[in-house]
Design a protein around this motif. Structure first.
Motif, PDB file in Angstrom:
ATOM      1  N   LEU A 174       0.861  -1.183   0.000  1.00  0.00           N
ATOM      2  CA  LEU A 174       0.000   0.000   0.000  1.00  0.00           C
ATOM      3  C   LEU A 174       0.898   1.234   0.000  1.00  0.00           C
ATOM      4  N   VAL A 197      -1.368  -1.166  -4.401  1.00  0.00           N
ATOM      5  CA  VAL A 197      -2.498  -0.244  -4.457  1.00  0.00           C
ATOM      6  C   VAL A 197      -2.055   1.116  -3.929  1.00  0.00           C
ATOM      7  N   ALA A 221      -3.176   4.381  -2.106  1.00  0.00           N
ATOM      8  CA  ALA A 221      -4.216   4.888  -1.210  1.00  0.00           C
ATOM      9  C   ALA A 221      -4.429   6.362  -1.550  1.00  0.00           C
ATOM     10  N   GLN A 256      -7.384   5.571   5.790  1.00  0.00           N
ATOM     11  CA  GLN A 256      -8.186   4.646   4.999  1.00  0.00           C
ATOM     12  C   GLN A 256      -8.113   3.248   5.618  1.00  0.00           C
ATOM     13  N   LEU A 280      -9.145   0.064   3.672  1.00  0.00           N
ATOM     14  CA  LEU A 280      -8.203  -0.387   2.649  1.00  0.00           C
ATOM     15  C   LEU A 280      -7.166  -1.325   3.256  1.00  0.00           C
ATOM     16  N   SER A 313      -8.883  -4.643   4.246  1.00  0.00           N
ATOM     17  CA  SER A 313      -9.117  -5.446   3.038  1.00  0.00           C
ATOM     18  C   SER A 313      -7.831  -6.117   2.557  1.00  0.00           C
TER      19      SER A 313
END
Length: 80
Positions: free
Chosen positions: A6, A45, A47, A58, A61, A64
């Motif tokens: 992330l 990913v 953010a 977040q 996120l 997940s």
């Protein structure tokens, strides 16, 4: 081995020089891509609504991502 990277979507503290700040962000993104590239089929990913504290800004996120890694450990075929 599942790997989920992330990366923050924006700098936490704007620098005095926008040019230097942009260069720092490009370098950071490049280094994060290199981490993700260490493991085949890793997930990376951005953010988009977070600075460095993604887990505060977040949290869903992060939750997940953790759940996806746990699921992949339990069922490797789920990591696609």
């Amino acid at each position: 081995m599942p790997l989920f990277v992330l990366t923050h979507g924006h700098a936490d503290q704007p620098e005095s020089s926008a040019r230097l700040s942009a260069a720092d962000e490009r370098l950071w993104r490049h280094l994060q891509n290199e981490i993700a590239d260490l493991v085949p089929h890793s997930k990376h990913v951005i953010a988009t609504r977070s600075g460095h504290d993604i887990h505060h800004q977040q949290p869903q996120l992060v939750i997940s991502a953790i759940r996806r890694v746990v699921q992949a450990v339990r069922d490797p075929a789920s990591w696609n």
